[in-house]
Design a protein around this motif. Structure first.
Motif, PDB file in Angstrom:
ATOM      1  N   SER A 152      -6.763   0.357  11.047  1.00 28.16           N
ATOM      2  CA  SER A 152      -5.700  -0.415  11.689  1.00 28.16           C
ATOM      3  C   SER A 152      -4.866  -1.126  10.629  1.00 28.16           C
ATOM      4  O   SER A 152      -5.165  -1.076   9.432  1.00 28.16           O
ATOM      5  CB  SER A 152      -6.313  -1.453  12.633  1.00 28.16           C
ATOM      6  OG  SER A 152      -6.925  -2.497  11.879  1.00 28.16           O
ATOM      7  N   ASP A 153      -3.862  -1.848  11.097  1.00 26.81           N
ATOM      8  CA  ASP A 153      -3.111  -2.748  10.228  1.00 26.81           C
ATOM      9  C   ASP A 153      -3.987  -3.951   9.884  1.00 26.81           C
ATOM     10  O   ASP A 153      -4.957  -4.254  10.591  1.00 26.81           O
ATOM     11  CB  ASP A 153      -1.849  -3.256  10.942  1.00 26.81           C
ATOM     12  CG  ASP A 153      -0.860  -2.144  11.260  1.00 26.81           C
ATOM     13  OD1 ASP A 153      -0.838  -1.130  10.526  1.00 26.81           O
ATOM     14  OD2 ASP A 153      -0.110  -2.300  12.233  1.00 26.81           O
ATOM     15  N   GLN A 172      -4.874   0.865  17.591  1.00 24.91           N
ATOM     16  CA  GLN A 172      -4.172   1.215  16.361  1.00 24.91           C
ATOM     17  C   GLN A 172      -4.878   2.360  15.626  1.00 24.91           C
ATOM     18  O   GLN A 172      -4.304   2.964  14.719  1.00 24.91           O
ATOM     19  CB  GLN A 172      -4.091   0.008  15.426  1.00 24.91           C
ATOM     20  CG  GLN A 172      -3.283  -1.138  15.968  1.00 24.91           C
ATOM     21  CD  GLN A 172      -3.275  -2.306  15.006  1.00 24.91           C
ATOM     22  OE1 GLN A 172      -3.258  -2.140  13.785  1.00 24.91           O
ATOM     23  NE2 GLN A 172      -3.291  -3.511  15.548  1.00 24.91           N
ATOM     24  N   ARG A 217      -9.103  -5.853   8.993  1.00 18.27           N
ATOM     25  CA  ARG A 217      -8.657  -4.623   9.641  1.00 18.27           C
ATOM     26  C   ARG A 217      -9.885  -3.901  10.145  1.00 18.27           C
ATOM     27  O   ARG A 217     -11.013  -4.137   9.691  1.00 18.27           O
ATOM     28  CB  ARG A 217      -7.851  -3.730   8.707  1.00 18.27           C
ATOM     29  CG  ARG A 217      -8.681  -3.018   7.658  1.00 18.27           C
ATOM     30  CD  ARG A 217      -7.854  -2.045   6.877  1.00 18.27           C
ATOM     31  NE  ARG A 217      -8.682  -1.366   5.884  1.00 18.27           N
ATOM     32  CZ  ARG A 217      -8.225  -0.474   5.045  1.00 18.27           C
ATOM     33  NH1 ARG A 217      -6.946  -0.144   5.072  1.00 18.27           N
ATOM     34  NH2 ARG A 217      -9.028   0.097   4.176  1.00 18.27           N
TER      35      ARG A 217
END
Length: 153
Positions: A22-23, A77, A108
């Motif tokens: 993910s971010d 995500q 993350r």
């Protein structure tokens, strides 16, 4: 990075697949304070920066359950499953908190498909392991195996 499956059946046979990350998400004091407000967990190690300076970590740390709750932010995500009538969050098999998350850290999620299996009525159930990494730290904050069920169209 997002891994897309066009249908739940496309998860089958992919056990062990690395799904990506993910971010990064900043864990700042307002986020920690907000979590304390909604949960009622106002322990000083989370919400009192002055007192926490003399505590075991030298600053406030995020609640373990705040870290766990972010898995819900990271999952979409990392993985997208399409073409199903309804998705159900079944729960978690295993949750381990391995490192404290100090205020100002970035987190993350990194995903791996542990298992996918067809269950009754054509539904597919998947277990995705999310490792919650702390930017710049060798050990993750948390590792959790999430279980999702996808009902056929």
């Amino acid at each position: 990075m997002l891994t897309i499956f066009e249908s739940p059946r496309d998860l089958l046979g992919k056990d062990g697949l690395e799904l990506g990350a993910s971010d990064w998400t900043l864990i700042d004091q307002p986020r920690i304070d907000g979590f304390a407000e909604v949960t009622g967990d106002r322990q000083w190690i989370h919400v009192d920066p002055e007192r926490a300076k003399t505590g075991p970590f030298g600053m406030t740390i995020a609640h373990g359950y705040l870290t766990l709750s972010l898995v819900n932010l990271f999952l979409p995500q990392i993985i997208e499953v399409r073409r199903f009538s309804m998705g159900i969050n079944i729960g978690c098999d295993s949750v381990r908190f391995l490192s404290p998350v100090k205020v100002g850290s970035r987190l993350r999620g990194v995903g791996q498909l542990i298992k996918a299996e067809e269950i009754k009525n054509g539904a597919v159930q998947s277990t995705v392991r999310i490792t919650v990494e702390i930017d710049g730290e060798p050990k993750p904050a948390c590792i959790v195996d999430t279980i999702s069920r996808y009902m056929p169209e």
